[in-house]
Design an enzyme around this catalytic site. Structure first.
Site, mmCIF file in Angstrom:
data_model
loop_
_atom_site.group_PDB
_atom_site.id
_atom_site.type_symbol
_atom_site.label_atom_id
_atom_site.label_comp_id
_atom_site.label_asym_id
_atom_site.label_seq_id
_atom_site.Cartn_x
_atom_site.Cartn_y
_atom_site.Cartn_z
ATOM 1 N N LYS A 1 0.850 -1.130 0.086
ATOM 2 C CA LYS A 1 -0.059 0.018 -0.289
ATOM 3 C C LYS A 1 0.744 1.311 0.006
ATOM 4 C CE LYS A 1 -3.882 -2.021 2.602
ATOM 5 N NZ LYS A 1 -4.775 -2.406 1.411
ATOM 6 N N THR B 1 10.915 -3.359 2.894
ATOM 7 C CA THR B 1 10.159 -4.025 3.735
ATOM 8 C C THR B 1 10.697 -5.528 3.662
ATOM 9 O OG1 THR B 1 7.747 -4.580 4.066
ATOM 10 C CG2 THR B 1 8.366 -4.191 1.874
ATOM 11 N N LYS C 1 14.798 -5.705 5.357
ATOM 12 C CA LYS C 1 15.224 -4.793 6.541
ATOM 13 C C LYS C 1 16.386 -4.952 7.153
ATOM 14 C CE LYS C 1 10.505 -3.659 7.466
ATOM 15 N NZ LYS C 1 9.258 -3.307 8.537
ATOM 16 N N ASN D 1 14.049 0.443 7.768
ATOM 17 C CA ASN D 1 13.012 0.480 6.548
ATOM 18 C C ASN D 1 12.839 1.912 5.827
ATOM 19 O OD1 ASN D 1 11.865 2.549 8.287
ATOM 20 N ND2 ASN D 1 9.597 1.609 8.165
ATOM 21 N N ASP E 1 9.285 2.226 11.900
ATOM 22 C CA ASP E 1 7.963 1.191 12.406
ATOM 23 C C ASP E 1 7.544 1.479 13.655
ATOM 24 O OD1 ASP E 1 7.965 -0.065 9.954
ATOM 25 O OD2 ASP E 1 9.302 -1.340 10.386
ATOM 26 N N GLY F 1 5.473 -13.033 20.299
ATOM 27 C CA GLY F 1 6.607 -13.158 19.286
ATOM 28 C C GLY F 1 7.950 -12.393 19.559
ATOM 29 N N ALA F 2 9.022 -13.126 18.830
ATOM 30 C CA ALA F 2 10.297 -12.464 19.404
ATOM 31 C C ALA F 2 11.145 -12.540 18.185
ATOM 32 C CB ALA F 2 10.834 -13.665 20.382
ATOM 33 N N LEU G 1 0.288 -6.298 14.481
ATOM 34 C CA LEU G 1 1.071 -5.264 13.768
ATOM 35 C C LEU G 1 0.727 -5.634 12.274
ATOM 36 C CD1 LEU G 1 4.692 -5.632 15.337
ATOM 37 C CD2 LEU G 1 2.564 -3.932 15.974
ATOM 38 N N TYR H 1 -1.762 -6.558 9.124
ATOM 39 C CA TYR H 1 -3.091 -6.113 8.730
ATOM 40 C C TYR H 1 -3.616 -6.927 7.339
ATOM 41 C CZ TYR H 1 -0.164 -3.780 5.116
ATOM 42 O OH TYR H 1 0.484 -3.574 4.149
HETATM 43 P P1 ATR Z 1 9.366 -11.414 11.727
HETATM 44 O O1 ATR Z 1 10.638 -10.661 11.390
HETATM 45 O O2 ATR Z 1 8.441 -10.829 10.715
HETATM 46 O O3 ATR Z 1 9.110 -11.080 13.299
HETATM 47 P P2 ATR Z 1 10.342 -14.014 12.388
HETATM 48 O O4 ATR Z 1 11.876 -13.173 12.765
HETATM 49 O O5 ATR Z 1 10.416 -15.086 11.458
HETATM 50 O O6 ATR Z 1 9.361 -12.955 11.442
HETATM 51 O O7 ATR Z 1 9.464 -14.325 13.732
HETATM 52 C C1 ATR Z 1 8.160 -14.649 13.693
HETATM 53 C C2 ATR Z 1 7.617 -14.771 15.049
HETATM 54 O O8 ATR Z 1 6.315 -15.261 14.963
HETATM 55 C C3 ATR Z 1 8.422 -15.483 15.883
HETATM 56 O O9 ATR Z 1 8.485 -15.156 17.099
HETATM 57 C C4 ATR Z 1 7.737 -17.017 15.951
HETATM 58 O O10 ATR Z 1 7.928 -17.869 16.829
HETATM 59 P P3 ATR Z 1 9.093 -18.840 16.967
HETATM 60 O O11 ATR Z 1 10.268 -17.960 17.421
HETATM 61 O O12 ATR Z 1 8.622 -19.827 18.036
HETATM 62 O O13 ATR Z 1 9.226 -19.461 15.565
HETATM 63 C C5 ATR Z 1 6.420 -16.558 15.778
HETATM 64 N N1 ATR Z 1 5.199 -17.420 15.177
HETATM 65 C C6 ATR Z 1 5.246 -17.552 13.802
HETATM 66 N N2 ATR Z 1 4.185 -18.399 13.749
HETATM 67 C C7 ATR Z 1 3.479 -18.483 14.902
HETATM 68 C C8 ATR Z 1 2.416 -19.500 15.383
HETATM 69 N N3 ATR Z 1 1.559 -19.967 14.611
HETATM 70 N N4 ATR Z 1 2.135 -19.363 16.718
HETATM 71 C C9 ATR Z 1 2.972 -18.627 17.451
HETATM 72 N N5 ATR Z 1 3.991 -18.011 17.161
HETATM 73 C C10 ATR Z 1 4.309 -17.743 15.882
#
Ligand code: ATR
Length: 279
Positions: free
Chosen positions: A21, A67, A71, A92, A108, A133-134, A221, A223
């Site tokens: 977008k 994106t 990044k 970004n 961001d 998430g991490a 985060l 959409y």
């Molecule tokens: P981004 O850079 O977009 O944050 P990433 O580094 O691949 O992407 O991280 C994806 C995050 O989504 C991780 O925290 C992942 O959990 P894991 O570290 O255990 O893999 C989390 N994640 C992805 N799919 C998930 C799901 N179905 N349920 C819970 N956590 C999920």
């Protein structure tokens, strides 16, 4: 790429990029502020990223957004970086600085804070926050959230070791803790932010119990054209609000626009327009 002679050129690089977008948002900003710019989306693979950035700026391009999945590569490529990009470990927004070097910022996290505190009018001070998430998306929002005088900030992740490792990068902040999804049972948060990539496959992170305080809110985060699984979960579990990241998207774009053009667009009509189009 076609160029319009004399018009400042901007682009967003990503892969895939077809549904971005950003060209629409920046074109709306330009119209609103009386600027003339040419902003396009370009599908760029990680393998050719460095070369494509170099040729964009060598041919007179003024600014780039980067994106997924570029990044971190943008972070590595930028010679100079803002403090918030250093905290995020990702860039970004790219431009050439006054000394002629490639400069990277990350808008961001600040975009999220604008959406939460200005658009949604939330006062985050003394609030209990949970980030799900991490990964990279989480890393980008931690420092700006920590600057909001929260009561505490907990990072929960499926792979709990990743949450520990992420929190270590922000050590020195007593407000930051980590836990597994199972350990969420019995805890209460005023705001839950979903920063997992689960929404991309319309999945819900495995929340234990309902760690949402009585008048707590939910924010994803991610959409999309439809409410994400997490936004739906918030609505079904009595959240005072449950929003996706469209507002954050527009706000981070506005901050990039300001860096490039020195003019602050009014984000509200743009958010309103994009929201009305998906109803
Ligand atoms: P981004 O850079 O977009 O944050 P990433 O580094 O691949 O992407 O991280 C994806 C995050 O989504 C991780 O925290 C992942 O959990 P894991 O570290 O255990 O893999 C989390 N994640 C992805 N799919 C998930 C799901 N179905 N349920 C819970 N956590 C999920």
């Amino acid at each position: 790429m076609n160029t319009t002679f004399g018009v400042d050129r901007y682009a967003v690089f990503g892969h895939p990029i077809g549904h971005s977008k950003s060209p629409r948002i920046h074109t709306l900003f330009a119209q609103q502020t009386g600027q003339t710019i040419d902003y396009r989306a370009q599908d760029v693979m990680p393998e050719s990223f460095n070369m494509d950035v170099e040729s964009f700026f060598a041919s007179g391009g003024k600014g780039l957004n980067c994106t997924v999945p570029l990044k971190e590569l943008a972070f590595n490529l930028a010679l100079q970086k803002s403090e918030r990009a250093l905290h995020a470990g990702a860039v970004n927004t790219l431009m050439i600085d006054a000394t002629g070097h490639l400069w990277g910022d990350n808008t961001d996290g600040a975009g999220l804070i604008c959406d939460l505190t200005i658009n949604l009018q939330l006062d985050l001070s003394d609030k209990r926050l949970l980030i799900l998430g991490a990964g990279g998306a989480s890393r980008g929002i931690i420092q700006p959230l920590l600057e909001q005088n929260l009561a505490n900030l907990v990072i929960a992740n499926r792979t709990v070791e990743k949450a520990h490792a992420l929190a270590k990068q922000f050590s020195g902040s007593g407000a930051l803790a980590t836990c597994s999804f199972d350990a969420l049972a019995g805890q209460q948060f005023d705001l839950i932010i979903n920063a997992t990539s689960a929404s991309l496959s319309d999945e819900l992170p495995p929340l234990s119990g309902c760690p949402l305080a009585a008048d707590g809110g939910c924010y994803d985060l991610a959409y999309g054209t439809q409410p994400t699984a997490f936004v739906r979960w918030g609505r079904e579990n009595g959240a005072s609000f449950s929003k996706d990241g469209l507002g954050m998207l527009v706000e981070q774009a506005a901050l990039a626009f300001y860096l490039w053009r020195g003019v602050r667009p009014d984000t509200r009509p743009v958010i309103g327009l994009l929201e009305s189009e998906r109803k």
